[in-house]
Design a protein around this motif. Structure first.
Motif, PDB file in Angstrom:
ATOM      1  N   SER A  16       0.792  -1.075  -0.015  1.00  0.00           N
ATOM      2  CA  SER A  16       0.110   0.075   0.085  1.00  0.00           C
ATOM      3  C   SER A  16       0.685   1.385   0.175  1.00  0.00           C
ATOM      4  O   SER A  16       2.027   1.201   0.444  1.00  0.00           O
ATOM      5  CB  SER A  16      -0.896  -0.293   1.381  1.00  0.00           C
ATOM      6  N   MET A  18       3.096   4.242   0.158  1.00  0.00           N
ATOM      7  CA  MET A  18       4.485   4.458  -0.263  1.00  0.00           C
ATOM      8  C   MET A  18       5.295   3.282  -0.616  1.00  0.00           C
ATOM      9  O   MET A  18       5.980   3.263  -1.337  1.00  0.00           O
ATOM     10  CB  MET A  18       5.212   5.137   0.805  1.00  0.00           C
ATOM     11  N   ASP A  37       3.837  -8.054   3.916  1.00  0.00           N
ATOM     12  CA  ASP A  37       2.697  -7.045   4.423  1.00  0.00           C
ATOM     13  C   ASP A  37       1.695  -7.961   5.216  1.00  0.00           C
ATOM     14  O   ASP A  37       1.809  -9.281   5.170  1.00  0.00           O
ATOM     15  CB  ASP A  37       1.801  -6.388   3.340  1.00  0.00           C
ATOM     16  N   LEU A  57       3.609 -11.159   6.269  1.00  0.00           N
ATOM     17  CA  LEU A  57       4.702 -10.878   7.464  1.00  0.00           C
ATOM     18  C   LEU A  57       3.945 -10.084   8.327  1.00  0.00           C
ATOM     19  O   LEU A  57       3.853  -8.782   7.773  1.00  0.00           O
ATOM     20  CB  LEU A  57       6.128 -10.650   6.788  1.00  0.00           C
ATOM     21  N   ASN A  58       3.935 -10.258   9.537  1.00  0.00           N
ATOM     22  CA  ASN A  58       3.667  -9.258  10.581  1.00  0.00           C
ATOM     23  C   ASN A  58       4.779  -8.962  11.133  1.00  0.00           C
ATOM     24  O   ASN A  58       5.290  -9.485  11.834  1.00  0.00           O
ATOM     25  CB  ASN A  58       2.636  -9.900  11.543  1.00  0.00           C
ATOM     26  N   VAL A  59       5.362  -7.671  11.097  1.00  0.00           N
ATOM     27  CA  VAL A  59       6.368  -7.110  11.591  1.00  0.00           C
ATOM     28  C   VAL A  59       6.818  -7.178  13.008  1.00  0.00           C
ATOM     29  O   VAL A  59       7.666  -6.954  13.482  1.00  0.00           O
ATOM     30  CB  VAL A  59       6.920  -5.558  11.048  1.00  0.00           C
ATOM     31  N   ASN A  85       9.453  -0.189   5.988  1.00  0.00           N
ATOM     32  CA  ASN A  85       8.247   0.905   5.453  1.00  0.00           C
ATOM     33  C   ASN A  85       6.844   0.763   6.421  1.00  0.00           C
ATOM     34  O   ASN A  85       6.176   1.616   6.852  1.00  0.00           O
ATOM     35  CB  ASN A  85       8.166   1.011   4.236  1.00  0.00           C
ATOM     36  N   SER A 136      10.982   6.726   8.968  1.00  0.00           N
ATOM     37  CA  SER A 136      10.818   7.252  10.266  1.00  0.00           C
ATOM     38  C   SER A 136       9.681   8.404   9.901  1.00  0.00           C
ATOM     39  O   SER A 136       8.706   8.229   9.277  1.00  0.00           O
ATOM     40  CB  SER A 136      12.048   8.066  10.773  1.00  0.00           C
ATOM     41  N   TYR A 149       2.897   7.747  18.284  1.00  0.00           N
ATOM     42  CA  TYR A 149       3.312   7.750  16.615  1.00  0.00           C
ATOM     43  C   TYR A 149       4.630   8.581  16.657  1.00  0.00           C
ATOM     44  O   TYR A 149       5.917   7.937  16.329  1.00  0.00           O
ATOM     45  CB  TYR A 149       2.263   8.489  15.624  1.00  0.00           C
ATOM     46  N   LYS A 153       8.582   6.845  15.998  1.00  0.00           N
ATOM     47  CA  LYS A 153       9.384   7.358  14.939  1.00  0.00           C
ATOM     48  C   LYS A 153      10.697   7.949  15.440  1.00  0.00           C
ATOM     49  O   LYS A 153      11.790   7.727  14.739  1.00  0.00           O
ATOM     50  CB  LYS A 153       8.699   8.205  14.027  1.00  0.00           C
ATOM     51  N   GLY A 180       7.244  14.181   5.324  1.00  0.00           N
ATOM     52  CA  GLY A 180       6.168  15.096   6.102  1.00  0.00           C
ATOM     53  C   GLY A 180       4.651  14.528   5.655  1.00  0.00           C
ATOM     54  O   GLY A 180       4.611  13.222   5.682  1.00  0.00           O
ATOM     55  N   ILE A 182       2.125  12.741   3.525  1.00  0.00           N
ATOM     56  CA  ILE A 182       2.190  12.447   2.232  1.00  0.00           C
ATOM     57  C   ILE A 182       0.790  11.551   1.998  1.00  0.00           C
ATOM     58  O   ILE A 182       0.205  11.171   2.874  1.00  0.00           O
ATOM     59  CB  ILE A 182       3.256  11.172   2.058  1.00  0.00           C
ATOM     60  N   THR A 184      -1.631   9.085   1.175  1.00  0.00           N
ATOM     61  CA  THR A 184      -1.362   7.679   1.048  1.00  0.00           C
ATOM     62  C   THR A 184      -2.907   7.243   1.695  1.00  0.00           C
ATOM     63  O   THR A 184      -3.367   8.030   2.347  1.00  0.00           O
ATOM     64  CB  THR A 184      -0.271   6.824   1.811  1.00  0.00           C
ATOM     65  N   MET A 186      -3.244   6.008   4.495  1.00  0.00           N
ATOM     66  CA  MET A 186      -2.870   6.296   5.904  1.00  0.00           C
ATOM     67  C   MET A 186      -3.417   7.669   6.270  1.00  0.00           C
ATOM     68  O   MET A 186      -3.685   7.888   7.218  1.00  0.00           O
ATOM     69  CB  MET A 186      -1.451   6.297   6.214  1.00  0.00           C
ATOM     70  N   THR A 187      -3.535   8.515   5.149  1.00  0.00           N
ATOM     71  CA  THR A 187      -3.651   9.816   5.513  1.00  0.00           C
ATOM     72  C   THR A 187      -5.152  10.274   4.730  1.00  0.00           C
ATOM     73  O   THR A 187      -5.367  11.544   4.801  1.00  0.00           O
ATOM     74  CB  THR A 187      -2.778  11.134   5.122  1.00  0.00           C
TER      75      THR A 187
HETATM   76  N1  NAD Z   1       1.551   9.207   4.950  1.00  0.00           N
HETATM   77  C1  NAD Z   1       2.119   9.843   5.615  1.00  0.00           C
HETATM   78  O1  NAD Z   1       2.028  11.042   5.833  1.00  0.00           O
HETATM   79  C2  NAD Z   1       3.329   9.450   6.367  1.00  0.00           C
HETATM   80  C3  NAD Z   1       4.531  10.482   6.756  1.00  0.00           C
HETATM   81  C4  NAD Z   1       5.632  10.117   7.444  1.00  0.00           C
HETATM   82  C5  NAD Z   1       5.733   8.600   7.666  1.00  0.00           C
HETATM   83  N2  NAD Z   1       5.010   7.825   7.036  1.00  0.00           N
HETATM   84  C6  NAD Z   1       5.383   6.283   7.301  1.00  0.00           C
HETATM   85  O2  NAD Z   1       5.576   5.806   6.037  1.00  0.00           O
HETATM   86  C7  NAD Z   1       5.151   4.327   6.208  1.00  0.00           C
HETATM   87  C8  NAD Z   1       4.117   4.092   5.087  1.00  0.00           C
HETATM   88  O3  NAD Z   1       3.118   4.476   5.425  1.00  0.00           O
HETATM   89  P1  NAD Z   1       1.990   4.860   4.305  1.00  0.00           P
HETATM   90  O4  NAD Z   1       1.614   6.482   4.210  1.00  0.00           O
HETATM   91  O5  NAD Z   1       2.344   4.393   2.921  1.00  0.00           O
HETATM   92  O6  NAD Z   1       0.692   4.126   4.940  1.00  0.00           O
HETATM   93  P2  NAD Z   1      -0.166   2.876   4.205  1.00  0.00           P
HETATM   94  O7  NAD Z   1      -1.310   2.697   5.353  1.00  0.00           O
HETATM   95  O8  NAD Z   1      -0.746   3.309   3.123  1.00  0.00           O
HETATM   96  O9  NAD Z   1       0.695   1.657   4.245  1.00  0.00           O
HETATM   97  C9  NAD Z   1       1.337   0.862   5.602  1.00  0.00           C
HETATM   98  C10 NAD Z   1       1.348  -0.598   4.839  1.00  0.00           C
HETATM   99  O10 NAD Z   1       1.909  -1.205   6.362  1.00  0.00           O
HETATM  100  C11 NAD Z   1       1.222  -2.309   6.388  1.00  0.00           C
HETATM  101  N3  NAD Z   1       1.281  -2.768   7.675  1.00  0.00           N
HETATM  102  C12 NAD Z   1       0.547  -2.245   8.894  1.00  0.00           C
HETATM  103  N4  NAD Z   1       0.985  -3.011  10.147  1.00  0.00           N
HETATM  104  C13 NAD Z   1       1.527  -3.862   9.669  1.00  0.00           C
HETATM  105  C14 NAD Z   1       2.246  -4.915  10.214  1.00  0.00           C
HETATM  106  N5  NAD Z   1       2.241  -5.205  11.757  1.00  0.00           N
HETATM  107  N6  NAD Z   1       3.254  -5.910   9.441  1.00  0.00           N
HETATM  108  C15 NAD Z   1       3.226  -5.721   8.238  1.00  0.00           C
HETATM  109  N7  NAD Z   1       2.637  -4.703   7.363  1.00  0.00           N
HETATM  110  C16 NAD Z   1       1.850  -3.965   8.093  1.00  0.00           C
HETATM  111  C17 NAD Z   1      -0.263  -2.036   5.931  1.00  0.00           C
HETATM  112  O11 NAD Z   1      -1.166  -3.020   5.611  1.00  0.00           O
HETATM  113  C18 NAD Z   1      -0.088  -1.331   4.891  1.00  0.00           C
HETATM  114  O12 NAD Z   1      -0.033  -1.992   3.572  1.00  0.00           O
HETATM  115  C19 NAD Z   1       4.734   4.209   7.587  1.00  0.00           C
HETATM  116  O13 NAD Z   1       5.764   3.710   8.573  1.00  0.00           O
HETATM  117  C20 NAD Z   1       4.256   5.588   7.936  1.00  0.00           C
HETATM  118  O14 NAD Z   1       4.378   5.716   9.340  1.00  0.00           O
HETATM  119  C21 NAD Z   1       3.726   7.951   6.601  1.00  0.00           C
END
Ligand code: NAD
Length: 244
Positions: A16, A18, A37, A57-59, A85, A136, A149, A153, A180, A182, A184, A186-187
């Motif tokens: 998903s 990024m 994921d 995989l659950n991290v 990530n 981060s 959060y 980070k 910053g 982004i 996705t 998540m947001t």
């Molecule tokens: N979107 C933002 O604004 C933003 C800003 C700064 C940092 N980040 C970080 O970037 C990374 C990616 O975020 P994103 O915005 O692409 O979000 P997203 O929700 O689109 O993607 C996150 C992915 O992580 C997977 N995931 C969640 N928990 C998990 C686990 N326990 N084991 C394995 N996979 C798991 C989810 O299923 C998802 O596919 C994250 O670490 C997030 O904290 C995001």
């Protein structure tokens, strides 16, 4: 010639946002990507490409990490790049945070990347080469959101730097990026028309939110041989927000 020809790359959260964009760009550059994921449905979509293998995989689970690394090394013989990530977010105010909230956040966002390095770095040491990029957040750099959060980070920031100093002698580079806000999944609950978001955009020198592509391209640079003398670096990808 691609920048990742013959490279085996493991991207957590690769189904998903990024992580998905990183997976797409890595494949374009010749990599074989293991997208790891917990979301099976989304994994099935990304792994339709012949150069992408979806792995559940659950991290949070050390057993999952152990098994995944064993399988990847048995199948491919090596792991050239690890991108930590996967993550979750929360804006819950400090007053409302429970110990369960703290534990879950730290377990996924903190222990996840830590366990990834714990299990992948020994393989990279055997290879005497490898590159790790940890995701981060700008909240680990600036005073934004005193919540779980931000704490998680900050942990990623500290362990990335420390690992870079400890593993450089084995030809392994460890870098971290600090996105910053982004756009996705998540947001996506943040509406562009909302007042808060508009204020954030106005306060950002580049006057827009980030795209998954903005982050993915920077991560690929750090992961690639183009960054061969860069380790322990902290790359902020936030449209200039934290420079103010
Ligand atoms: N979107 C933002 O604004 C933003 C800003 C700064 C940092 N980040 C970080 O970037 C990374 C990616 O975020 P994103 O915005 O692409 O979000 P997203 O929700 O689109 O993607 C996150 C992915 O992580 C997977 N995931 C969640 N928990 C998990 C686990 N326990 N084991 C394995 N996979 C798991 C989810 O299923 C998802 O596919 C994250 O670490 C997030 O904290 C995001």
């Amino acid at each position: 010639m691609g920048k990742f020809d013959n490279k085996i790359v493991l991207v957590t959260g690769g189904a998903s946002g990024m992580g998905k964009r990183m997976t797409e760009l890595l494949v374009e550059e010749g990599a074989y990507v293991i997208a790891a994921d917990i979301n099976k449905e989304l994994l099935d979509v990304v792994s339709q490409h012949e150069m992408v293998e979806g792995k559940l995989l659950n991290v949070m689970s050390e057993d999952d990490w152990k098994k995944a690394v064993e399988e990847i090394v048995a199948d491919h013989g090596r792991i050239d790049v690890l991108i930590n990530n996967a993550g979750i977010s929360s804006e819950k105010h400090m007053d409302d945070v429970t110990i369960e909230d703290w534990d879950l956040m730290m377990r996924i966002n903190g222990f996840g990347p830590f366990a990834g390095m714990k299990h992948v770095l020994p393989q990279m040491v055997n290879q005497q080469s490898g590159s790790v990029v940890n995701i981060s957040s700008y909240t680990a750099m600036v005073g934004m959101g005193a919540n779980t959060y931000t704490a998680s980070k900050g942990a990623v920031r500290a362990i990335s730097r420390a690992a870079s100093t400890q593993f450089g002698r084995f030809g392994i580079r460890v870098n971290a990026v600090f996105p910053g806000v982004i756009k996705t999944p998540m947001t996506e609950n943040l509406s562009e028309s909302s007042e808060v978001l508009q204020r954030l955009i106005q306060a950002t020198p580049l006057q827009r939110l980030g795209e998954a592509d903005d982050v993915a391209r920077s991560v690929l640079f750090l992961a690639s041989d183009d960054a061969s003398y860069i380790t322990g670096a902290e790359l902020v990808i936030d449209g200039g927000f934290s420079a103010q």
